[in-house]
Design an enzyme around this catalytic site. Sequence first.
Site, PDB file in Angstrom:
ATOM      1  N   ARG A   1     -10.761   5.247  -1.476  1.00  0.00           N
ATOM      2  CA  ARG A   1     -10.979   3.801  -1.423  1.00  0.00           C
ATOM      3  C   ARG A   1      -9.624   3.088  -1.303  1.00  0.00           C
ATOM      4  O   ARG A   1      -8.762   3.178  -2.175  1.00  0.00           O
ATOM      5  CB  ARG A   1     -11.755   3.280  -2.624  1.00  0.00           C
ATOM      6  CG  ARG A   1     -12.154   1.791  -2.534  1.00  0.00           C
ATOM      7  CD  ARG A   1     -13.122   1.562  -1.408  1.00  0.00           C
ATOM      8  NE  ARG A   1     -14.398   2.205  -1.648  1.00  0.00           N
ATOM      9  CZ  ARG A   1     -15.429   1.621  -2.239  1.00  0.00           C
ATOM     10  NH1 ARG A   1     -15.345   0.378  -2.639  1.00  0.00           N
ATOM     11  NH2 ARG A   1     -16.580   2.260  -2.391  1.00  0.00           N
ATOM     12  N   VAL A   2      -9.449   2.418  -0.177  1.00  0.00           N
ATOM     13  CA  VAL A   2      -8.207   1.690   0.078  1.00  0.00           C
ATOM     14  C   VAL A   2      -7.988   0.646  -1.013  1.00  0.00           C
ATOM     15  O   VAL A   2      -8.927  -0.016  -1.473  1.00  0.00           O
ATOM     16  CB  VAL A   2      -8.263   1.032   1.476  1.00  0.00           C
ATOM     17  CG1 VAL A   2      -9.372   0.023   1.565  1.00  0.00           C
ATOM     18  CG2 VAL A   2      -6.936   0.401   1.832  1.00  0.00           C
ATOM     19  N   HIS A   3      -6.734   0.508  -1.480  1.00  0.00           N
ATOM     20  CA  HIS A   3      -6.427  -0.420  -2.582  1.00  0.00           C
ATOM     21  C   HIS A   3      -5.030  -0.987  -2.392  1.00  0.00           C
ATOM     22  O   HIS A   3      -4.107  -0.298  -1.952  1.00  0.00           O
ATOM     23  CB  HIS A   3      -6.551   0.268  -3.947  1.00  0.00           C
ATOM     24  CG  HIS A   3      -5.770   1.538  -4.073  1.00  0.00           C
ATOM     25  ND1 HIS A   3      -6.216   2.740  -3.545  1.00  0.00           N
ATOM     26  CD2 HIS A   3      -4.577   1.801  -4.656  1.00  0.00           C
ATOM     27  CE1 HIS A   3      -5.348   3.679  -3.804  1.00  0.00           C
ATOM     28  NE2 HIS A   3      -4.334   3.154  -4.469  1.00  0.00           N
ATOM     29  N   LEU A   4      -4.898  -2.251  -2.744  1.00  0.00           N
ATOM     30  CA  LEU A   4      -3.630  -2.978  -2.649  1.00  0.00           C
ATOM     31  C   LEU A   4      -2.989  -3.007  -4.035  1.00  0.00           C
ATOM     32  O   LEU A   4      -3.596  -3.446  -5.010  1.00  0.00           O
ATOM     33  CB  LEU A   4      -3.895  -4.402  -2.144  1.00  0.00           C
ATOM     34  CG  LEU A   4      -2.693  -5.347  -2.083  1.00  0.00           C
ATOM     35  CD1 LEU A   4      -1.720  -4.900  -1.004  1.00  0.00           C
ATOM     36  CD2 LEU A   4      -3.153  -6.777  -1.812  1.00  0.00           C
TER      37      LEU A   4
ATOM     38  N   PHE B   1       0.842  -1.194   0.000  1.00  0.00           N
ATOM     39  CA  PHE B   1       0.000   0.000   0.000  1.00  0.00           C
ATOM     40  C   PHE B   1       0.879   1.246   0.000  1.00  0.00           C
ATOM     41  O   PHE B   1       2.038   1.209   0.439  1.00  0.00           O
ATOM     42  CB  PHE B   1      -0.896   0.034   1.245  1.00  0.00           C
ATOM     43  CG  PHE B   1      -1.807  -1.150   1.381  1.00  0.00           C
ATOM     44  CD1 PHE B   1      -3.109  -1.093   0.928  1.00  0.00           C
ATOM     45  CD2 PHE B   1      -1.358  -2.327   1.980  1.00  0.00           C
ATOM     46  CE1 PHE B   1      -3.956  -2.183   1.069  1.00  0.00           C
ATOM     47  CE2 PHE B   1      -2.195  -3.412   2.126  1.00  0.00           C
ATOM     48  CZ  PHE B   1      -3.496  -3.340   1.658  1.00  0.00           C
TER      49      PHE B   1
END
Length: 606
Positions: A92-95, A84
């Site tokens: 929006r959290v994203h990997l 991350f």
Amino acid sequence: MWRFNLINTIADQANWIISSDVAIVIADKYPKAQHHYLVLPKAEISSVFNLTREHLPLLEELHLLARNVVEVRGQQWNDFKVGFHAEPSLERVHLHVISQDFVSPCLKRKKHWTSFNTALFVPYEELRDKLQSENSFQRLPPHAYHKLLDSPLQCNQCERICINLPKLKEHLLEHLLNKSDGQQKSVIYTKIETSKDKINIMDVTEKNKIKMDHIKQNIRNELRKKILDKNHILIESDRAVVVKADYPKAQYHFRVVAKEDIEDVTKLTSDHLPLLDHMMELAVQIIGKQDHLPSRNFRIGFKADPFWDRLNMHVISDDFYSLSMKRIKHWNSFNTELFLPFQQAYMMLDSEGAIETLSEVEFQKLKEQTPLHCNQCDFQSPLLLALKAHLFTHWQDKESERRTKKQMEDIVKLLDEAKLEDTAKPEAASSREEHEITASTSQKSMDQNQPVGADANAYHQCGPLVNLMNLQHINNPFRNTPARFGIAAKTHPQPTNSMYAPRPHRAGNPLAYAPRPQQGGNPFRNMPPRPQLGGNRFGPHLNRFGPQSKDMRPMFAAPNQQPRFGPKQPQNQRPRAPNQPQNQRPRGPNQPQNQGTRAPNQSKFQ
């Protein structure tokens, strides 16, 4: 706004590469390498700063999808970086799942490089450990963030430092070409380097192997520690205990662990058959505690090549719907010959006295066997993710059947209760009949005691007198009403005056005995006569406007006097004709007022 571009992208399913119940994989719109993917949760989580320890299962699912997309693209997992951004720029959290070549025309700024090759990029394992220990991830201080942005442009595959980004991109392209075209050269270089430092490398390899064996042995001994901890035990006996699996591969996954020091199922003999019978009894008990799931939906058996260093029997539901089902070997360990059912193991020990072990080659083949076959239908797929999505549909069908069955049971229960109420109604009807017979008997006895003489007329017109406190009287309107406040019955006196008569039009009224004057009686005969109202009723002291004038009349005049408020004739006026204004001469027809006659065509002003 550009910060919400990711949310808009995942709204279109055409952009999805892989999806699950909780997450989606898409390709980065501006890739910074040849392979650049983003794994986003379906839940609305703004950034990594909103993650807590509760989101660890979600992070595991994101990591699993990252592995799946690398396998789908046919790439090697070791060639990718997964993590991350410490300072994310998009909502929006994203990997990030990005290959380490970093050869892309979208790599245009120095920030693009430093965001993936400095401490601004947080690996998945580091963030997971941070959440596990501190339950949050904190933002970098501003001075540390700007210092990392100004870091030198050092190659991620060697120690070269480039003066600008174009030079670095040329250098990265050379690495990519050498990796694809110069495979022979890289092998020779590796051999020369290992021959130079052979002794040191051997020492490091042996140390790592010893360390890994030590860690693995600690994990294998975990069951030995669990049977000593009462908090983990669900059922306990003198020979075995039942515990819940730490990483369940289905919704219901239990282990029956033997207290006797037996390493695994291959060490069992025919002498251990009573122990197996006892372990089966415990398995039946733990299955019986799962009320809404029948026993036919459970599997009971042993792993042919178990990992744990203690004999344990698996009791697992056949839905296999779990986030811990992450690898192909997890599925094959329960759905191939690697899983030994209890009946088969018992028969082998009873007939042969021992259980054969699988060879290493056969074990490795079964562990990675594909395609993966569904255990409930003919579906098969080479991808574990597709199989899990298919198993989810089976789980939904079973849950709907269970809910329908429960609703039917509730309906049957309500019908049974209604039948019990219907059987109780005849008894209530019979009790009411008995009560009515008793009331009629009491009424007959009261009719026998009817009054005679003057009171008989009142009795026949209005019925018998009713005591309101006698709740059992048939003429009482408050009959069958429970008594309140403990008020005792009171007997009302009978009217004796002959001038009063009952009300014939109110028959049955409990207040029928109330007195009423007869036609011949005058209730006002004893009142004194009304005073004469002649003269000023209120006296002279109410005249506030001086002495009384002659024209003033009393408010209530005498019979021969003019009333005070009657019409008055105007004084000092001559009588006039009807509709004739005062002080005006009579005029002819259609003649205007106060004007004389004029000659024709004669001006008014001459």
